[in-house]
Design a protein around this motif. Structure first.
Motif, PDB file in Angstrom:
ATOM      1  N   MET A  12      44.440  31.335  26.847  1.00  0.00           N
ATOM      2  CA  MET A  12      46.278  31.329  27.600  1.00  0.00           C
ATOM      3  C   MET A  12      47.207  32.261  27.114  1.00  0.00           C
ATOM      4  O   MET A  12      47.252  32.606  28.541  1.00  0.00           O
ATOM      5  CB  MET A  12      46.608  30.029  26.653  1.00  0.00           C
ATOM      6  N   LEU A  13      47.230  33.392  26.492  1.00  0.00           N
ATOM      7  CA  LEU A  13      48.010  34.839  26.400  1.00  0.00           C
ATOM      8  C   LEU A  13      47.397  35.492  26.937  1.00  0.00           C
ATOM      9  O   LEU A  13      47.883  36.295  28.192  1.00  0.00           O
ATOM     10  CB  LEU A  13      47.626  35.295  25.409  1.00  0.00           C
ATOM     11  N   LEU A  14      46.263  35.497  27.495  1.00  0.00           N
ATOM     12  CA  LEU A  14      45.106  36.792  28.303  1.00  0.00           C
ATOM     13  C   LEU A  14      45.651  35.856  29.844  1.00  0.00           C
ATOM     14  O   LEU A  14      46.296  36.854  30.764  1.00  0.00           O
ATOM     15  CB  LEU A  14      44.281  36.396  28.478  1.00  0.00           C
ATOM     16  N   LEU A  15      45.779  33.748  30.313  1.00  0.00           N
ATOM     17  CA  LEU A  15      46.359  34.149  31.461  1.00  0.00           C
ATOM     18  C   LEU A  15      46.998  34.263  32.155  1.00  0.00           C
ATOM     19  O   LEU A  15      48.202  33.924  32.853  1.00  0.00           O
ATOM     20  CB  LEU A  15      45.496  32.470  31.393  1.00  0.00           C
ATOM     21  N   ALA A 167      43.038  27.246  35.165  1.00  0.00           N
ATOM     22  CA  ALA A 167      42.894  27.806  34.064  1.00  0.00           C
ATOM     23  C   ALA A 167      42.547  26.364  32.953  1.00  0.00           C
ATOM     24  O   ALA A 167      41.743  26.925  31.637  1.00  0.00           O
ATOM     25  CB  ALA A 167      44.449  27.923  33.657  1.00  0.00           C
ATOM     26  N   SER A 168      42.120  25.634  33.644  1.00  0.00           N
ATOM     27  CA  SER A 168      41.435  24.017  32.300  1.00  0.00           C
ATOM     28  C   SER A 168      40.322  24.580  32.466  1.00  0.00           C
ATOM     29  O   SER A 168      39.667  25.004  31.342  1.00  0.00           O
ATOM     30  CB  SER A 168      41.857  23.014  32.872  1.00  0.00           C
ATOM     31  N   TRP A 169      39.410  25.128  33.769  1.00  0.00           N
ATOM     32  CA  TRP A 169      38.215  25.386  33.901  1.00  0.00           C
ATOM     33  C   TRP A 169      38.153  26.940  32.985  1.00  0.00           C
ATOM     34  O   TRP A 169      37.436  27.147  31.883  1.00  0.00           O
ATOM     35  CB  TRP A 169      37.449  25.488  34.625  1.00  0.00           C
ATOM     36  N   ALA A 170      38.614  27.774  32.865  1.00  0.00           N
ATOM     37  CA  ALA A 170      38.632  29.395  31.974  1.00  0.00           C
ATOM     38  C   ALA A 170      39.194  28.659  30.378  1.00  0.00           C
ATOM     39  O   ALA A 170      37.718  29.292  29.509  1.00  0.00           O
ATOM     40  CB  ALA A 170      40.023  30.096  32.481  1.00  0.00           C
ATOM     41  N   LEU A 171      39.768  28.041  29.982  1.00  0.00           N
ATOM     42  CA  LEU A 171      40.091  27.801  28.930  1.00  0.00           C
ATOM     43  C   LEU A 171      38.909  26.823  28.398  1.00  0.00           C
ATOM     44  O   LEU A 171      38.396  27.004  27.208  1.00  0.00           O
ATOM     45  CB  LEU A 171      41.382  27.460  28.818  1.00  0.00           C
ATOM     46  N   LEU A 172      38.440  25.697  28.665  1.00  0.00           N
ATOM     47  CA  LEU A 172      36.977  24.922  28.733  1.00  0.00           C
ATOM     48  C   LEU A 172      35.474  25.715  28.191  1.00  0.00           C
ATOM     49  O   LEU A 172      35.291  25.599  27.671  1.00  0.00           O
ATOM     50  CB  LEU A 172      36.889  24.332  29.288  1.00  0.00           C
ATOM     51  N   ARG A 183      29.031  34.896  27.559  1.00  0.00           N
ATOM     52  CA  ARG A 183      30.284  35.580  27.091  1.00  0.00           C
ATOM     53  C   ARG A 183      30.764  35.542  28.777  1.00  0.00           C
ATOM     54  O   ARG A 183      31.452  36.104  29.735  1.00  0.00           O
ATOM     55  CB  ARG A 183      30.391  36.684  26.306  1.00  0.00           C
ATOM     56  N   THR A 184      29.409  36.470  29.319  1.00  0.00           N
ATOM     57  CA  THR A 184      29.460  37.267  30.631  1.00  0.00           C
ATOM     58  C   THR A 184      29.891  35.803  31.363  1.00  0.00           C
ATOM     59  O   THR A 184      30.927  36.010  32.745  1.00  0.00           O
ATOM     60  CB  THR A 184      28.166  37.698  31.306  1.00  0.00           C
ATOM     61  N   SER A 185      29.986  34.452  31.237  1.00  0.00           N
ATOM     62  CA  SER A 185      30.245  33.598  32.486  1.00  0.00           C
ATOM     63  C   SER A 185      31.093  33.553  32.165  1.00  0.00           C
ATOM     64  O   SER A 185      32.196  33.083  33.129  1.00  0.00           O
ATOM     65  CB  SER A 185      29.217  32.456  31.681  1.00  0.00           C
ATOM     66  N   VAL A 186      31.924  33.536  30.386  1.00  0.00           N
ATOM     67  CA  VAL A 186      33.325  33.359  30.414  1.00  0.00           C
ATOM     68  C   VAL A 186      34.107  34.115  30.947  1.00  0.00           C
ATOM     69  O   VAL A 186      35.234  33.791  32.212  1.00  0.00           O
ATOM     70  CB  VAL A 186      33.920  32.842  28.765  1.00  0.00           C
ATOM     71  N   ILE A 187      33.509  35.356  31.397  1.00  0.00           N
ATOM     72  CA  ILE A 187      34.329  36.604  31.855  1.00  0.00           C
ATOM     73  C   ILE A 187      34.482  36.316  33.388  1.00  0.00           C
ATOM     74  O   ILE A 187      35.777  37.058  33.716  1.00  0.00           O
ATOM     75  CB  ILE A 187      34.179  37.939  31.596  1.00  0.00           C
ATOM     76  N   ALA A 193      39.957  32.407  37.028  1.00  0.00           N
ATOM     77  CA  ALA A 193      40.864  31.771  37.395  1.00  0.00           C
ATOM     78  C   ALA A 193      42.451  32.704  37.131  1.00  0.00           C
ATOM     79  O   ALA A 193      43.191  32.293  37.923  1.00  0.00           O
ATOM     80  CB  ALA A 193      40.848  31.241  35.792  1.00  0.00           C
ATOM     81  N   VAL A 194      42.400  33.567  37.055  1.00  0.00           N
ATOM     82  CA  VAL A 194      43.436  34.960  37.832  1.00  0.00           C
ATOM     83  C   VAL A 194      43.340  34.890  38.501  1.00  0.00           C
ATOM     84  O   VAL A 194      44.371  35.065  39.341  1.00  0.00           O
ATOM     85  CB  VAL A 194      42.925  35.914  36.445  1.00  0.00           C
ATOM     86  N   GLY A 195      42.156  34.403  39.480  1.00  0.00           N
ATOM     87  CA  GLY A 195      42.541  35.171  41.446  1.00  0.00           C
ATOM     88  C   GLY A 195      42.978  34.530  41.675  1.00  0.00           C
ATOM     89  O   GLY A 195      44.060  34.941  42.260  1.00  0.00           O
ATOM     90  N   VAL A 196      42.869  33.203  41.555  1.00  0.00           N
ATOM     91  CA  VAL A 196      43.803  31.488  41.505  1.00  0.00           C
ATOM     92  C   VAL A 196      44.760  31.724  41.046  1.00  0.00           C
ATOM     93  O   VAL A 196      45.622  31.655  42.792  1.00  0.00           O
ATOM     94  CB  VAL A 196      42.583  30.465  41.145  1.00  0.00           C
ATOM     95  N   MET A 197      45.473  32.512  40.400  1.00  0.00           N
ATOM     96  CA  MET A 197      46.532  32.200  40.407  1.00  0.00           C
ATOM     97  C   MET A 197      47.443  33.188  40.841  1.00  0.00           C
ATOM     98  O   MET A 197      48.494  32.866  41.399  1.00  0.00           O
ATOM     99  CB  MET A 197      46.766  32.520  38.701  1.00  0.00           C
ATOM    100  N   ALA A 198      46.632  34.731  41.138  1.00  0.00           N
ATOM    101  CA  ALA A 198      47.559  35.856  41.656  1.00  0.00           C
ATOM    102  C   ALA A 198      47.523  35.028  43.547  1.00  0.00           C
ATOM    103  O   ALA A 198      48.758  35.423  43.704  1.00  0.00           O
ATOM    104  CB  ALA A 198      46.690  36.692  41.000  1.00  0.00           C
ATOM    105  N   SER A 199      45.895  34.398  43.337  1.00  0.00           N
ATOM    106  CA  SER A 199      46.787  33.507  45.298  1.00  0.00           C
ATOM    107  C   SER A 199      47.748  32.706  45.671  1.00  0.00           C
ATOM    108  O   SER A 199      48.496  32.719  46.517  1.00  0.00           O
ATOM    109  CB  SER A 199      45.298  32.675  45.077  1.00  0.00           C
ATOM    110  N   ARG A 200      48.228  32.063  44.229  1.00  0.00           N
ATOM    111  CA  ARG A 200      48.912  31.133  44.818  1.00  0.00           C
ATOM    112  C   ARG A 200      50.767  31.945  44.750  1.00  0.00           C
ATOM    113  O   ARG A 200      51.267  31.084  45.320  1.00  0.00           O
ATOM    114  CB  ARG A 200      49.524  30.435  43.558  1.00  0.00           C
ATOM    115  N   LEU A 201      50.869  33.019  44.288  1.00  0.00           N
ATOM    116  CA  LEU A 201      52.361  33.387  44.186  1.00  0.00           C
ATOM    117  C   LEU A 201      51.496  34.987  45.711  1.00  0.00           C
ATOM    118  O   LEU A 201      52.737  35.233  46.128  1.00  0.00           O
ATOM    119  CB  LEU A 201      52.081  35.041  43.001  1.00  0.00           C
ATOM    120  N   ALA A 202      50.522  35.360  45.914  1.00  0.00           N
ATOM    121  CA  ALA A 202      50.650  35.989  46.769  1.00  0.00           C
ATOM    122  C   ALA A 202      50.511  35.484  48.825  1.00  0.00           C
ATOM    123  O   ALA A 202      50.572  35.636  49.372  1.00  0.00           O
ATOM    124  CB  ALA A 202      49.500  36.172  46.839  1.00  0.00           C
ATOM    125  N   LEU A 203      50.408  33.898  48.344  1.00  0.00           N
ATOM    126  CA  LEU A 203      50.690  32.935  49.699  1.00  0.00           C
ATOM    127  C   LEU A 203      51.583  32.696  49.600  1.00  0.00           C
ATOM    128  O   LEU A 203      52.154  31.152  50.771  1.00  0.00           O
ATOM    129  CB  LEU A 203      48.793  32.396  49.732  1.00  0.00           C
TER     130      LEU A 203
END
Length: 245
Positions: A12-15, A167-172, A183-187, A193-203
């Motif tokens: 969560m802190l990372l996101l 974010a739910s999928w990333a945290l799951l 761990r590769t899959s988690v990364i 998820a971070v890209g999706v979050m950035a897209s919501r701001l940028a759009l």
């Protein structure tokens, strides 16, 4: 605190680093330019936007099952938990949106530039909102994909449903896949998820606080879902040497 909960809270802190950084930088969205990197962000948003979000959900469910390789009964319980976690987040999001009724950034911009009253805009049925957006933007040199996205997404902003999904999928993934060595899959899922979050701001679809609230709700849901998965799905027991990593 259990290791699983610590991992999810760390995720969560990372996101939330992105929305917190945006808030601290005092950055404000403005539709003044459309750089080349905006289109890839749009496609990231589309992985969550319906109907593509259903396909993304199915792919991620299959990815989790393939990695965890549990027996039939635990696999079915896991699918139920994953689906319930995502649906719960979207249901909570819808209830909060209708109560808070925060306008999207692009709608506020329309009010400032085109004298479109935010209150009148949201009093219209969704189809009429889309028609109004199309009418107001007809004389502007906007990319067609952005215009279409704005016409489709005419609901309220707070909190971000796209962020809650991703974010739910990333945290799951952090709670269930990381301790089992995937761990590769988690990364990859967290980066998506971070890209999706950035897209919501940028759009121009969300404010930083929309992302923060969505991530907070997703964290609570992921904590509960992962806790239940550990107890309901016997095939998900963490090896003793990894339980406290």
């Amino acid at each position: 605190m259990p290791a699983q909960a610590r991992r999810i809270l760390a995720g969560m802190l990372l996101l939330i680093l992105l929305p917190v950084a945006v808030m601290l930088s005092n950055w404000h969205w403005q539709p003044n330019s459309y750089p080349a990197w905006l289109l890839p962000l749009f496609w990231l948003t589309e992985t969550v936007t319906q109907p593509f979000g259903i396909l993304t959900h199915c792919i991620l469910c299959g990815w989790f099952l393939w990695h965890l390789r549990c027996r039939l009964k635990p696999a079915m319980l896991l699918l139920f938990l994953l689906g319930s976690a995502i649906l719960a987040g979207q249901g909570i999001k819808s209830v909060i949106k209708e109560r808070v009724q925060e306008p999207r950034p692009y709608v506020v911009w329309l009010e400032q530039q085109h004298q479109v009253s935010v209150e009148q805009f949201y009093n219209l049925p969704r189809r009429q909102r889309a028609a109004l957006v199309d009418q107001q933007l007809s004389s502007m040199a906007l990319p067609p994909w952005l215009r279409n996205h704005w016409e489709k997404e005419t609901g309220f902003a707070f909190p971000s449903g796209h962020t809650m999904f991703a974010a739910s999928w990333a945290l799951l993934a952090i709670g269930l896949l990381w301790p089992r060595g995937h761990r590769t899959s988690v990364i990859l899922i967290t980066g998506w998820a971070v890209g999706v979050m950035a897209s919501r701001l940028a759009l121009g679809m969300h404010w930083p606080q929309d992302l923060l609230m969505a991530t907070g709700i997703s964290t609570a849901i992921a904590l509960i879902a992962c806790w239940l998965a550990q107890r309901w799905c016997s095939g998900l027991a963490v090896p003793p040497d990894q339980s406290e990593t």
